[in-house]
Design an enzyme around this catalytic site. Structure first.
Site, PDB file in Angstrom:
ATOM      1  N   GLU A 164      36.884  55.374  23.823  1.00 41.57           N
ATOM      2  CA  GLU A 164      37.231  54.527  22.667  1.00 41.57           C
ATOM      3  C   GLU A 164      37.069  55.298  21.355  1.00 41.57           C
ATOM      4  OE1 GLU A 164      38.620  51.460  22.284  1.00 41.57           O
ATOM      5  OE2 GLU A 164      38.964  51.476  24.445  1.00 41.57           O
ATOM      6  N   ASP A 220      42.517  43.783  26.906  1.00 38.65           N
ATOM      7  CA  ASP A 220      41.402  44.593  27.418  1.00 38.65           C
ATOM      8  C   ASP A 220      40.382  44.724  26.280  1.00 38.65           C
ATOM      9  OD1 ASP A 220      39.963  46.409  29.155  1.00 38.65           O
ATOM     10  OD2 ASP A 220      40.732  48.060  27.961  1.00 38.65           O
ATOM     11  N   SER A 221      39.232  45.305  26.610  1.00 35.64           N
ATOM     12  CA  SER A 221      38.236  45.550  25.567  1.00 35.64           C
ATOM     13  C   SER A 221      38.724  46.613  24.581  1.00 35.64           C
ATOM     14  CB  SER A 221      36.932  46.031  26.205  1.00 35.64           C
ATOM     15  OG  SER A 221      37.163  47.256  26.872  1.00 35.64           O
ATOM     16  N   CYS A 234      41.640  44.272  32.646  1.00 34.74           N
ATOM     17  CA  CYS A 234      40.267  44.771  32.541  1.00 34.74           C
ATOM     18  C   CYS A 234      39.509  44.285  33.774  1.00 34.74           C
ATOM     19  CB  CYS A 234      39.642  44.191  31.266  1.00 34.74           C
ATOM     20  SG  CYS A 234      37.891  44.502  31.079  1.00 34.74           S
ATOM     21  N   CYS A 274      38.010  50.715  36.663  1.00 30.24           N
ATOM     22  CA  CYS A 274      38.012  50.377  35.232  1.00 30.24           C
ATOM     23  C   CYS A 274      39.335  50.885  34.693  1.00 30.24           C
ATOM     24  CB  CYS A 274      36.838  51.064  34.539  1.00 30.24           C
ATOM     25  SG  CYS A 274      36.924  50.994  32.722  1.00 30.24           S
ATOM     26  N   THR A 275      40.020  50.052  33.924  1.00 29.03           N
ATOM     27  CA  THR A 275      41.376  50.419  33.490  1.00 29.03           C
ATOM     28  C   THR A 275      41.395  51.588  32.495  1.00 29.03           C
ATOM     29  OG1 THR A 275      41.295  48.632  31.842  1.00 29.03           O
ATOM     30  CG2 THR A 275      42.374  48.157  33.941  1.00 29.03           C
ATOM     31  N   HIS A 276      40.252  51.912  31.913  1.00 25.48           N
ATOM     32  CA  HIS A 276      40.199  53.105  31.048  1.00 25.48           C
ATOM     33  C   HIS A 276      40.302  54.394  31.867  1.00 25.48           C
ATOM     34  CE1 HIS A 276      38.592  50.374  27.976  1.00 25.48           C
ATOM     35  NE2 HIS A 276      38.662  51.359  27.088  1.00 25.48           N
ATOM     36  N   GLY A 328      31.531  46.462  29.520  1.00 27.38           N
ATOM     37  CA  GLY A 328      30.848  46.775  30.780  1.00 27.38           C
ATOM     38  C   GLY A 328      29.381  46.472  30.859  1.00 27.38           C
TER      39      GLY A 328
END
Ligand code: DGL
Length: 264
Positions: free
Chosen positions: A152, A11-12, A74, A184-186, A44
């Site tokens: 993040e 992922d990012s 992601c 969004c996986t976050h 994104g």
């Protein structure tokens, strides 16, 4: 390729760990390598070309570590790059897309909210999925601009983050949504805040479990499933930026697993 090799997940940043949590529940005997491309987060707002180039870099890195299958954990990366990856590599890829299909199937108000990144919502793949699976319902899209940046930086509940999230969610409530799809996986890490903001009739869904089940199916189909049923697999976390947050996530959410954090 052998079934003893690890599964790669990228992922990012920390977002893909929400998918990793589901993967280890479904596949406890597998070894995993998690890669956070932190220095390039967020994805994104990047162009499709930039996202593809970053995905290629991440995939090459995971293949060098000997991964037998790669989970693109992601939504932004999947919706922009998965077809490119599938065309250019032999390894199986599992992608993740906003779960609008189950939401559309079960919505009573016929109004669904989707919170995702600009990169996901503007992708042709997302629009195709919407046409195929949700043409009978109204989809209300909201770009979660800035949310990933906060997360993040280790911010999961500051007042600024709450206000920002609320500014995205409130207009959706006026649309009578009964499902909020987290694209969004976050965002699953924001569920505690979202539950405070949303009435209990609005169900929050994400794609983590579906991705884990699909990964299991593909491993079986490709005869790549680990056969060692007696021992719990191990997880290695890698990040290319600061790994402080990854360390916190590892300690908070993966405490029962044999984990290892390596910086680069
Ligand atoms: N977690 C990612 C997603 O699912 C990427 C978010 C970002 O880097 O902007 O879209």
């Amino acid at each position: 390729m052998t079934n003893k090799q690890p599964i790669g997940v990228f992922d990012s940043g920390i977002g893909g760990t929400t998918i990793l949590k589901e993967l280890i529940k479904e596949l406890p005997n597998e070894d995993f390598i998690y890669y956070a491309d932190t220095i390039n987060a967020p994805y994104g707002e990047k162009s499709k070309e930039e996202i593809i180039a970053l995905c290629v870099k991440n995939v090459n890195w995971l293949l060098n570590k000997g991964c037998k299958l790669i989970v693109v954990a992601c939504n932004t990366a999947t919706t922009n790059a998965i077809s490119y990856l599938r065309e250019h590599y032999d390894v199986p890829f599992i992608g993740i897309e906003p779960a609008i299909k189950p939401a559309a199937l079960h919505s009573k108000t016929q109004n669904i909210g989707v919170l995702a990144t600009k990169g996901t919502l503007s992708s042709p793949l997302f629009h195709k999925t919407m046409k195929t699976h949700a043409s009978d319902v109204k989809i209300h899209e909201v770009i979660g601009k800035g949310l990933v940046r906060h997360m993040e930086q280790g911010d999961f509940d500051s007042l600024t983050l709450r206000n920002l999230l609320n500014s995205y969610v409130s207009p959706l409530l006026e649309k009578q949504i009964d499902f909020l799809v987290l694209g969004c996986t976050h965002y699953p890490y924001l569920i505690p805040l979202l539950k405070e903001m949303l009435p209990s009739e609005v169900l929050i869904i994400d794609s983590g479990l579906a991705v884990a089940k699909q990964t299991s199916r593909i491993l079986k189909k490709e005869v790549l499933k680990c056969q060692n049923d007696n021992s719990i697999g191990k997880i290695c976390f890698f990040g290319n930026g600061t790994t402080e947050l990854l360390k916190i996530i590892q300690k908070t959410h993966f405490i029962d697993y044999k984990t290892l954090l390596i910086d680069n």
